[in-house]
Enzyme design. Sequence first.
Site, PDB file in Angstrom:
ATOM      1  N   CYS A 175       0.502  51.572  62.187  1.00 40.61           N
ATOM      2  CA  CYS A 175       1.732  52.163  62.709  1.00 40.61           C
ATOM      3  C   CYS A 175       1.800  53.675  62.546  1.00 40.61           C
ATOM      4  O   CYS A 175       2.759  54.303  62.983  1.00 40.61           O
ATOM      5  CB  CYS A 175       2.923  51.459  62.084  1.00 40.61           C
ATOM      6  N   HIS A 306       9.739  57.989  60.533  1.00 38.71           N
ATOM      7  CA  HIS A 306       9.095  56.718  60.874  1.00 38.71           C
ATOM      8  C   HIS A 306      10.212  55.711  61.158  1.00 38.71           C
ATOM      9  O   HIS A 306      10.146  54.985  62.118  1.00 38.71           O
ATOM     10  CB  HIS A 306       8.175  56.290  59.738  1.00 38.71           C
ATOM     11  N   HIS A 341       9.748  49.277  67.644  1.00 35.62           N
ATOM     12  CA  HIS A 341       8.557  49.728  66.937  1.00 35.62           C
ATOM     13  C   HIS A 341       7.344  49.455  67.832  1.00 35.62           C
ATOM     14  O   HIS A 341       6.906  48.320  67.942  1.00 35.62           O
ATOM     15  CB  HIS A 341       8.426  49.010  65.597  1.00 35.62           C
TER      16      HIS A 341
END
Lengths: 414, 365
Positions: A175, A306, A341
């Site tokens: 990620c 994030h 995400h």
Amino acid sequence: MTTNPAGGVHDAARRVVLTGFGVFSSIGVGAAEFAEGLRSGRSGAKPITVFDTEGFEHTNGCEIRGFEPERWIRNLDAAQLGRASQFSVAAARMAVQDAGLDPADLREQRGLISIGTTDGESWDLDRLVASQLAKGSAEMDRSIAGRIRAGRLSASIAQELGLTDVEAVTIPTACAAGNYAIGYGFDAVRSGEADYALCGGADAMCRKTFAGFYRLGTIAPERCQPFDIDRKGLLTGEGAGVLLLETLESALARGARIYAEVLGYGLNCDADHQVAPLESSVARCMELALENAGVKPEEVDLISAHGTGTKANDVTESRAIRSVYGTTPPRTVSVKSMLGHTMGAASALAAIACSLAITHGFIPPTINHASTDPECEIDCVPNEAVEADLRIVQNNGLAFGGNNAVVLLGRYEA
Amino acid sequence: MTGPLITDWSAVSPYGIGRAAFEEGFRSGRTTSVPLENEDWLVGERADTEACLVPGFVIKEVLGKKGTRAMDRVTGLVVTTVGRLLDTTGGPLPSEDPDEDTALVLGTTHGSHKSMVDITRDTLTDEKPYYINTAHIPNAIGNASAGMCAIWYGLKGPNATIAAGRNSGIATLNYGRRLLATGRARTVLCGAAEEYTTDRSWLEWHTRGADETGTVLGEGCAMVQLRAPAADGRGDDDALAEVLGVSSGITGPDGVAAGLETVVGNALRRAGIGREEVWAVSASAPAGEAGRQELKALDALFGDLDPLTLGRPGQIGDTGAATSAFQVVATLTAAQDSARAAGRVAVLTSVDRDGALGCALLRMR
């Protein structure tokens, strides 16, 4: 350790700028539509249709409907590519076009392609597993089996654009992978070893990762609410963001539009836990990025977090930001509230969002926000975009495996 | 300007665990292929009848029982190799003496294929689609092995995972070289790994072209330690080789041989190396037409050198993403045995079915 500062370099041959974006996201395709989606606080959340969700109680995600890869993929047979490669190749084609370049221009130059990913072609892999269970291992679809390898997300871009003097790597650092990819392109272009770089990330939503996050209790029932007291987790998303990097000298010489400048980046590893982020290490990564960019914390105008919307991430990341920036950190937003995400594409799409924010003078909001968690002591710019004059923006990417990557972007001022 | 130096290496290979085992096996030239019928740990129906396996590689026996219950095979191979390279046992708990200056760069196809499909399989076979063993979830991410190594050995520097097919090992040398050149690390451990599982064997079996039949799969991990040379050149006596340069490309319409010739030519020209300085050539030598094209290019460039004498993965099987990392350590081994190697250059090439072409130039010390 001290890194060689990249910022403060005035030599146009060693400054790296962003001149083209390719964007596939659940809130907009292409830089203009994406910017409009960010500014209006659009949500990409909707019921998942790309895989069977029967048996799951919550089934929202930020998928891309109506994707037409053949509109962008001309030389390769789009139908023969996996969905993640379709995203990466289409976004790369769009980035080159957005930069006002013809692929033929790039063929004469030395290039780098770095594409981050979490799942690679796992959407295909899910289908292969289902077929294996139904028909046995000897009956696999050969055309799908042959396109699973993650290296294809980057190699296929070169093949589509006819680039041969190019280093193509896929960076599966989960990620944070998009930021890794941008950092690698930055170093290659800045050193003069590459004339241009096509960097970013791509992922297609898959059952494997949805189920994994679900099992960990991190999938939100309906919407993603980063930094909110009632946040319930993330929504998985998909798409790609590809950025064209070149030297300032090259961009000026061809009169290119410059979205933003890459000032530097930092990489480090928590070396602590496979899935839980470590505050001190996340903070250290931001410091490394600031040092590398030659930027002081007080010079940063905005942080793109994030910001997954999970309990663990948002508290740890907010605390890490305050440990670097003190009690009045820059406004800190999460575009995952809108895009979900998007895994390996996440920090690439967020870097594009940061650049568009710089270009157009606004801060994208953190949507779905009612009440900020007192443990997340940041101003997340709830729900509505605000006008802002942004000079320097920080983009955070954190990943399982403790892989942290932070990129700093600045406004290019002629 | 002197390039980064390879100062040490280790490997876990079908020749055994550690550098000495690889050196002994490589020198013997023996084949390591074994029948799979006796390998009880391999679950499910098998595509292959034989493979080149790391002998006796049972994770809990090699690394101990603590912290290894959920560890998959490729992570076990990487953790073992890095432990050998750092000459330490490490441990499942985060190190109390972490190292911010050492980076890890790992080449991979995409982590553990088996760990990924195991998760999907669980979602399709259990009563609820989310009844998954939580301990296995982190394994299904492509950077799991590199992240686990960081935990075991306290490596807090940059931690990167790279996928470029057979070129992955060479690509990690380049990534590591850039980390050193930009001051992002003082030491880089770089290499690549591939595991053998029945799931990988099926995927490979269905992928193979008609010209690639007869491939025997292998597995293992090879890692080198890379650091920048001292400014005054002193204290570099431990160096085994200097990385003069890495060039890469993608196969275009002219095909593999022409593409590789260009990539090797670029590498030599950019490093300022003349043909007469070349001591040895190492080919990735995949089965089938790609391998023939690679040899054709090397024959055109270095016809008098026999590329098959070095680093050919025939003896350890097709190690996939680890192929070019094994070429590096095989070249270092061969250099020790050659009176003609010191001061001269080895050319390592790789070609991949997905188009990646690579060339690394190493000057032997």
